[in-house]
Design an enzyme around this catalytic site. Structure first.
Site, PDB file in Angstrom:
ATOM      1  N   HIS A   6     -45.856 -45.716 -17.662  1.00  0.00           N
ATOM      2  CA  HIS A   6     -45.611 -44.343 -16.914  1.00  0.00           C
ATOM      3  C   HIS A   6     -44.158 -44.443 -16.683  1.00  0.00           C
ATOM      4  O   HIS A   6     -43.430 -45.320 -16.585  1.00  0.00           O
ATOM      5  CB  HIS A   6     -46.434 -44.527 -15.488  1.00  0.00           C
ATOM      6  CG  HIS A   6     -48.039 -44.432 -15.660  1.00  0.00           C
ATOM      7  ND1 HIS A   6     -48.791 -43.493 -15.918  1.00  0.00           N
ATOM      8  CD2 HIS A   6     -49.001 -45.613 -15.817  1.00  0.00           C
ATOM      9  CE1 HIS A   6     -50.057 -43.784 -15.984  1.00  0.00           C
ATOM     10  NE2 HIS A   6     -49.950 -45.075 -15.982  1.00  0.00           N
ATOM     11  N   ASP A   7     -43.795 -43.117 -16.282  1.00  0.00           N
ATOM     12  CA  ASP A   7     -42.264 -42.785 -15.930  1.00  0.00           C
ATOM     13  C   ASP A   7     -41.678 -43.519 -14.861  1.00  0.00           C
ATOM     14  O   ASP A   7     -40.737 -44.265 -14.845  1.00  0.00           O
ATOM     15  CB  ASP A   7     -41.940 -41.381 -15.978  1.00  0.00           C
ATOM     16  CG  ASP A   7     -42.723 -40.789 -14.733  1.00  0.00           C
ATOM     17  OD1 ASP A   7     -43.846 -40.980 -14.587  1.00  0.00           O
ATOM     18  OD2 ASP A   7     -42.067 -40.095 -13.758  1.00  0.00           O
ATOM     19  N   HIS A  33     -46.512 -42.113 -21.671  1.00  0.00           N
ATOM     20  CA  HIS A  33     -47.298 -41.390 -22.274  1.00  0.00           C
ATOM     21  C   HIS A  33     -46.720 -39.931 -22.734  1.00  0.00           C
ATOM     22  O   HIS A  33     -45.856 -39.472 -22.166  1.00  0.00           O
ATOM     23  CB  HIS A  33     -48.683 -41.416 -21.235  1.00  0.00           C
ATOM     24  CG  HIS A  33     -48.290 -40.578 -19.871  1.00  0.00           C
ATOM     25  ND1 HIS A  33     -47.868 -39.257 -19.882  1.00  0.00           N
ATOM     26  CD2 HIS A  33     -48.064 -41.106 -18.791  1.00  0.00           C
ATOM     27  CE1 HIS A  33     -47.676 -39.211 -18.475  1.00  0.00           C
ATOM     28  NE2 HIS A  33     -47.780 -40.361 -17.942  1.00  0.00           N
TER      29      HIS A  33
END
Length: 488
Positions: A381-382, A115
């Site tokens: 997500h990371d 994101h």
């Protein structure tokens, strides 16, 4: 209305529009004709430009003549600082994109993207507010640099995508249309999935809008699948399915206490009575990034630290991530193998074989997991992306990061792996090798071609598909027993 204006408008329409997080099918644009779009767009653009000017007092962007997208003009901070914010760094390419060899043709693209820029999460906000409150409780400062605290007010939201993040996703969609448009037809639109967090859904929506705008609204991809992030839900795009996987922080704390010691001494002298400690410094520093990205101008917190101190803080985050879902955690890479097995299925055009994170209901349906597309785009997500990198075998280290000395030549650099809007692209190629067609795989992370030494890649980063599959035994064997350790 110019195409540049449409790009600006589409970006901010998606930036603030909420989307039901539990919907499976998501399509904001395909039902609108171009004529209706322009009518609504013109009115919304006027409203946006007016409110933007009133809010900031000046414009922060200008159109790119190449793609007709909005490009940031900068926030008055050197790139060395912004690129040291690691997971909070604004997107930047780690290298210039290289075309494949002339005798090769890209036949399939698999995009995995984080994101865009967001507000801090609730836990991050709590951690930043502890040292911030200590500083604000002091009424007299011996260094005038800190006097801005007399009037400072916290105005950050929580976890949601910010306009900068919406723009990052929009630009990515536009860029990827321009790069891979030879794969796109009305029957071959990108198949898009998103993990169920609102900032992830909104990023995916902005990506599809950027893609549509760059195609002149000829191709209107949609977010077709949103995978729930509810507790217990199977999700290959979120790192929430291994309850026994805990972050290992001891090594990172050794480095933290070393690099913050001089900072603690300096700030406590400048702000008598604040009594900050090593943890306070490490938690306070990210406020610079969040404030700067949200407001569009350099936060006064940024100037409290030197470039070298920012780079030391970057290394601290690198170590944390290495031992969270990276190679340093015994249960880090296993959290990424579900996605790897989905990637293998797409590359081979065969059903998914996996007994870990995959959602069997979704992955066995040709509607929610088709195997005949040229372009797949997944939004995540990371922490999950780091797990996926590790499961594949990317960014392997000969030795773990040293907790005593920063290595400027290290390859494990989170700012180049998972900044905001980070992306991993797996290209499938058909190449003419002396008159014989062969299929290859090439992986790029933020446009940097990965060496793929584990499958005997060429200098151009190409592995034969069969060799790549053989190299992925960890994923294909469901983690060699590691997955069971998540629950035992």
């Amino acid at each position: 209305m110019s195409r540049d204006d449409e790009a600006t408008l589409a970006l901010f329409l998606h930036a603030d529009k909420p989307t039901p997080p539990h919907r499976t099918h998501f399509d904001k644009w395909s039902s609108c004709s171009n004529r209706c779009f322009r009518c609504i767009a013109l009115l919304a653009l006027v409203l946006f430009l007016s409110t933007s000017y009133l809010r900031y007092g000046h414009w922060h962007s200008c159109p790119s003549p190449q793609l007709g997208i909005v490009v940031e003009t900068g926030v008055g901070l050197p790139k060395e600082v912004q690129q040291a914010w690691t997971t909070y760094s604004p997107y930047f390419a780690a290298a210039d994109y290289k075309l494949p060899p002339e005798h090769c043709e890209i036949t399939q693209v698999n995009l995995l993207q984080r994101h865009g820029a967001r507000f801090p999460t609730a836990s991050s906000s709590r951690k930043m507010k502890v040292p911030l409150q200590k500083l604000m409780d002091v009424t007299s400062y011996s260094d005038k640099t800190f006097e801005f605290l007399n009037t400072f007010e916290w105005d950050l939201g929580e976890a949601d995508l910010i306009p900068r993040g919406a723009k990052e996703a929009f630009e990515s969609g536009s860029e990827h249309y321009m790069r891979y448009k030879h794969l796109i037809t009305s029957d071959q639109l990108p198949f898009v999935r998103a993990s169920g967090g609102q900032r992830v859904i909104d990023s995916a929506a902005n990506w599809t809008t950027g893609f549509a705008v760059s195609s002149g609204h000829v191709y209107l991809p949609k977010v077709s699948v949103i995978i729930s992030e509810a507790e217990g839900a199977n999700n290959t795009l979120d790192d929430s399915m291994c309850p026994n996987a805990h972050s290992i922080k001891e090594q990172a704390y050794v480095w933290r206490d070393s690099f913050t010691a001089a900072i603690v001494d300096r700030i406590n002298k400048a702000v008598p009575g604040a009594d900050l400690d090593n943890a306070d410094i490490a938690e306070l520093m990210p406020l610079c990034a969040f404030e700067t990205l949200y407001h569009g101008t350099a936060s006064p917190f940024c100037g409290l630290f030197t470039v070298e101190e920012w780079q030391a803080r970057e290394y601290y985050s690198d170590i944390l991530k290495y031992y969270k879902t990276g190679h340093g955690n015994p249960l880090g890479p296993v959290q990424g193998i579900g996605y790897v097995n989905e990637l293998i299925a797409r590359l081979l055009g065969k059903p998914v074989e996996d007994q870990t994170q995959t959602n069997r209901t979704l992955d066995t349906s040709p509607v929610t997991f088709p195997l005949d597309r040229n372009f797949y785009a997944d939004f995540s997500h990371d922490n999950q992306m780091v797990a996926i990198y590790s499961a594949i075998g990317l960014f392997r280290q000969d030795e773990p990061p040293s907790p005593w000395k920063l290595d400027p030549a290290r390859t494990w650099r989170i700012s180049r792996m998972t900044p905001f809007s980070a992306r991993m692209i797996t290209e499938k190629l058909r190449c003419d090798d002396d008159g014989e067609d062969k299929e290859y795989v090439r992986i790029l992370v933020n446009d940097a071609v990965q060496p793929l030494e584990f499958c005997g890649a060429s200098e151009e980063g190409l592995c034969e598909v069969s060799a790549f599959m053989e190299s992925q035994t960890y994923a294909r064997s469901n983690g060699n027993g590691d997955w069971d350790q998540c629950f035992s």
